[in-house]
Design a protein around this motif. Structure first.
Motif, PDB file in Angstrom:
ATOM      1  N   MET A 233       0.803  -1.212   0.000  1.00 47.76           N
ATOM      2  CA  MET A 233       0.000   0.000   0.000  1.00 47.76           C
ATOM      3  C   MET A 233       0.850   1.282   0.000  1.00 47.76           C
ATOM      4  N   GLY A 234       2.139   1.186   0.374  1.00 46.06           N
ATOM      5  CA  GLY A 234       2.958   2.376   0.440  1.00 46.06           C
ATOM      6  C   GLY A 234       2.697   3.164   1.719  1.00 46.06           C
ATOM      7  N   ARG A 235       3.124   4.428   1.699  1.00 45.86           N
ATOM      8  CA  ARG A 235       2.980   5.252   2.893  1.00 45.86           C
ATOM      9  C   ARG A 235       1.516   5.569   3.169  1.00 45.86           C
ATOM     10  N   LEU A 236       1.237   5.921   4.405  1.00 41.96           N
ATOM     11  CA  LEU A 236      -0.125   6.257   4.793  1.00 41.96           C
ATOM     12  C   LEU A 236      -0.573   7.540   4.100  1.00 41.96           C
ATOM     13  N   THR A 237      -1.796   7.544   3.619  1.00 40.71           N
ATOM     14  CA  THR A 237      -2.372   8.762   3.074  1.00 40.71           C
ATOM     15  C   THR A 237      -2.785   9.667   4.229  1.00 40.71           C
ATOM     16  N   GLU A 238      -2.945  10.944   3.935  1.00 36.51           N
ATOM     17  CA  GLU A 238      -3.107  11.940   5.002  1.00 36.51           C
ATOM     18  C   GLU A 238      -4.362  11.715   5.855  1.00 36.51           C
ATOM     19  N   ALA A 239      -5.506  11.556   5.212  1.00 36.57           N
ATOM     20  CA  ALA A 239      -6.750  11.411   5.977  1.00 36.57           C
ATOM     21  C   ALA A 239      -6.728  10.160   6.830  1.00 36.57           C
ATOM     22  N   ILE A 240      -6.286   9.055   6.254  1.00 39.90           N
ATOM     23  CA  ILE A 240      -6.259   7.804   7.007  1.00 39.90           C
ATOM     24  C   ILE A 240      -5.263   7.880   8.153  1.00 39.90           C
ATOM     25  N   LYS A 241      -4.129   8.509   7.928  1.00 45.24           N
ATOM     26  CA  LYS A 241      -3.147   8.669   9.006  1.00 45.24           C
ATOM     27  C   LYS A 241      -3.754   9.407  10.188  1.00 45.24           C
ATOM     28  N   HIS A 242      -4.459  10.502   9.934  1.00 47.29           N
ATOM     29  CA  HIS A 242      -5.039  11.283  11.026  1.00 47.29           C
ATOM     30  C   HIS A 242      -6.211  10.552  11.684  1.00 47.29           C
ATOM     31  N   LEU A 243      -6.998   9.818  10.895  1.00 46.83           N
ATOM     32  CA  LEU A 243      -8.078   9.029  11.485  1.00 46.83           C
ATOM     33  C   LEU A 243      -7.522   7.942  12.400  1.00 46.83           C
ATOM     34  N   LEU A 244      -6.446   7.290  11.983  1.00 44.60           N
ATOM     35  CA  LEU A 244      -5.818   6.268  12.811  1.00 44.60           C
ATOM     36  C   LEU A 244      -5.320   6.864  14.127  1.00 44.60           C
ATOM     37  N   ILE A 245      -4.680   8.013  14.045  1.00 46.33           N
ATOM     38  CA  ILE A 245      -4.139   8.658  15.248  1.00 46.33           C
ATOM     39  C   ILE A 245      -5.261   9.023  16.216  1.00 46.33           C
ATOM     40  N   ILE A 246      -6.328   9.632  15.700  1.00 46.06           N
ATOM     41  CA  ILE A 246      -7.430  10.050  16.572  1.00 46.06           C
ATOM     42  C   ILE A 246      -8.097   8.840  17.211  1.00 46.06           C
ATOM     43  N   ASN A 247      -8.314   7.781  16.440  1.00 50.83           N
ATOM     44  CA  ASN A 247      -8.927   6.575  16.996  1.00 50.83           C
ATOM     45  C   ASN A 247      -8.066   5.961  18.087  1.00 50.83           C
ATOM     46  N   VAL A 248      -6.762   5.912  17.874  1.00 52.88           N
ATOM     47  CA  VAL A 248      -5.860   5.345  18.881  1.00 52.88           C
ATOM     48  C   VAL A 248      -5.848   6.212  20.141  1.00 52.88           C
ATOM     49  N   LEU A 249      -5.841   7.525  19.985  1.00 53.10           N
ATOM     50  CA  LEU A 249      -5.867   8.416  21.154  1.00 53.10           C
ATOM     51  C   LEU A 249      -7.157   8.235  21.958  1.00 53.10           C
ATOM     52  N   PHE A 250      -8.283   8.125  21.266  1.00 55.67           N
ATOM     53  CA  PHE A 250      -9.545   7.874  21.959  1.00 55.67           C
ATOM     54  C   PHE A 250      -9.506   6.524  22.678  1.00 55.67           C
ATOM     55  N   PHE A 251      -8.918   5.523  22.044  1.00 53.99           N
ATOM     56  CA  PHE A 251      -8.844   4.196  22.646  1.00 53.99           C
ATOM     57  C   PHE A 251      -7.995   4.221  23.915  1.00 53.99           C
ATOM     58  N   ILE A 252      -6.879   4.926  23.873  1.00 53.25           N
ATOM     59  CA  ILE A 252      -6.024   5.041  25.060  1.00 53.25           C
ATOM     60  C   ILE A 252      -6.762   5.773  26.173  1.00 53.25           C
ATOM     61  N   ALA A 253      -7.433   6.878  25.828  1.00 53.48           N
ATOM     62  CA  ALA A 253      -8.182   7.634  26.833  1.00 53.48           C
ATOM     63  C   ALA A 253      -9.297   6.797  27.437  1.00 53.48           C
ATOM     64  N   ALA A 254      -9.974   6.001  26.610  1.00 47.91           N
ATOM     65  CA  ALA A 254     -11.054   5.151  27.115  1.00 47.91           C
ATOM     66  C   ALA A 254     -10.522   4.035  28.001  1.00 47.91           C
ATOM     67  N   SER A 255      -9.293   3.602  27.750  1.00 51.05           N
ATOM     68  CA  SER A 255      -8.677   2.583  28.600  1.00 51.05           C
ATOM     69  C   SER A 255      -8.313   3.158  29.968  1.00 51.05           C
ATOM     70  N   LEU A 256      -7.952   4.437  29.989  1.00 50.55           N
ATOM     71  CA  LEU A 256      -7.569   5.085  31.244  1.00 50.55           C
ATOM     72  C   LEU A 256      -8.773   5.581  32.037  1.00 50.55           C
ATOM     73  N   TYR A 257      -9.783   6.077  31.339  1.00 47.78           N
ATOM     74  CA  TYR A 257     -10.972   6.637  31.991  1.00 47.78           C
ATOM     75  C   TYR A 257     -12.233   6.047  31.360  1.00 47.78           C
ATOM     76  N   PRO A 258     -12.453   4.757  31.529  1.00 47.64           N
ATOM     77  CA  PRO A 258     -13.548   4.099  30.801  1.00 47.64           C
ATOM     78  C   PRO A 258     -14.934   4.635  31.118  1.00 47.64           C
ATOM     79  N   ASP A 259     -15.227   4.863  32.396  1.00 45.60           N
ATOM     80  CA  ASP A 259     -16.574   5.309  32.761  1.00 45.60           C
ATOM     81  C   ASP A 259     -16.919   6.641  32.116  1.00 45.60           C
ATOM     82  N   GLN A 260     -16.006   7.598  32.238  1.00 50.66           N
ATOM     83  CA  GLN A 260     -16.275   8.926  31.695  1.00 50.66           C
ATOM     84  C   GLN A 260     -16.325   8.912  30.172  1.00 50.66           C
ATOM     85  N   MET A 261     -15.362   8.244  29.554  1.00 51.59           N
ATOM     86  CA  MET A 261     -15.277   8.255  28.091  1.00 51.59           C
ATOM     87  C   MET A 261     -16.482   7.586  27.444  1.00 51.59           C
TER      88      MET A 261
END
Length: 247
Positions: free
Chosen positions: A1-29
């Motif tokens: 597939m080559g390097r990550l395209t811009e939109a997909i790269k940012h979507l991946l980052i945001i999803n991972v950040l939300f996942f980490i936050a939900a792991s740390l603060y599950p009830d609130q998130m």
């Protein structure tokens, strides 16, 4: 597939950040950002969008993000970043609309059955708003009616799956003869065959309540994302709009 395209790269980052936050603060998130039933006190308008960045576990986000990368990359390269994002979020919002519409049907069906049996609507609402129910309700309506009623009100939706299903449809319509190599199939299968079968299985599970993929899956959200993805692709092709890029 080559390097990550811009939109997909940012979507991946945001999803991972939300996942980490939900792991740390599950009830609130999960309370703030999952998509709750509109009559549930936890519902907020931003959840129509934010639930697309929430996931129910590592396997959930892994499969969704893999599909986003694998099937979304050629689409973004073909369409451009802005057009891809427009399609992605439109499919996700369509999935939320269909999911919420089905939940409204289940909720109203259950409430109507209970009220017609002599119960007061405000009392029923008071009970379910506390996360409770009365076992006697199962004597007033079928088990499936009450189960769907309670699930519609109490179970929030999370995940990018609705948007991903729209992406799958777009990929299948754009690259129908692409051969997919899947872990659970010993031979490659063309996209134009695999993707319709996958959507049909979700529709079957949503209608019958029997899921071959496991429990806790919002099947109608998948179907809704696929439906909106198909409608957008059909309209774009009909109007030659699919030939335009939005960079």
């Amino acid at each position: 597939m080559g390097r990550l395209t811009e939109a997909i790269k940012h979507l991946l980052i945001i999803n991972v950040l939300f996942f980490i936050a939900a792991s740390l603060y599950p009830d609130q998130m999960y309370q703030w950002f999952s998509l709750w039933f509109p009559e549930n006190e936890n519902f907020e308008f931003w959840q129509i969008l934010s639930h697309m960045f929430m996931h129910g576990g590592f396997a959930h986000i892994l499969f969704n993000m893999y599909a986003l990368w694998a099937f979304g990359t050629p689409l973004e390269r073909m369409w451009g970043r802005n057009k891809f994002l427009f399609f992605y979020f439109s499919a996700g919002l369509g999935a939320a609309l269909i999911h919420s519409g089905v939940n409204y049907y289940y909720f109203n069906e259950g409430m109507e059955a209970l009220v017609n049996s002599g119960l007061d609507r405000s009392q029923v609402m008071s009970i379910i708003s506390q996360g409770k129910y009365s076992p006697d309700w199962y004597n007033l309506a079928s088990q499936s009616t009450i189960d769907n009623f309670l699930s519609a009100y109490n179970t929030p939706a999370v995940g990018a799956s609705g948007a991903i299903y729209g992406i799958l449809v777009a990929f299948g319509m754009s690259f129908p003869n692409s051969e997919l190599f899947l872990i659970f199939l010993p031979v490659p299968i063309k996209a134009k065959f695999f993707i319709p079968v996958l959507i049909a299985l979700d529709l079957f599970s949503g209608v019958t309540g029997y899921s071959i993929f496991g429990s806790g899956i919002a099947h109608f959200a998948h179907v809704g994302g696929a439906l909106f993805g198909f409608l957008m692709m059909w309209y774009w092709k009909k109007n030659q709009f699919s030939n335009n890029r939005w960079d």
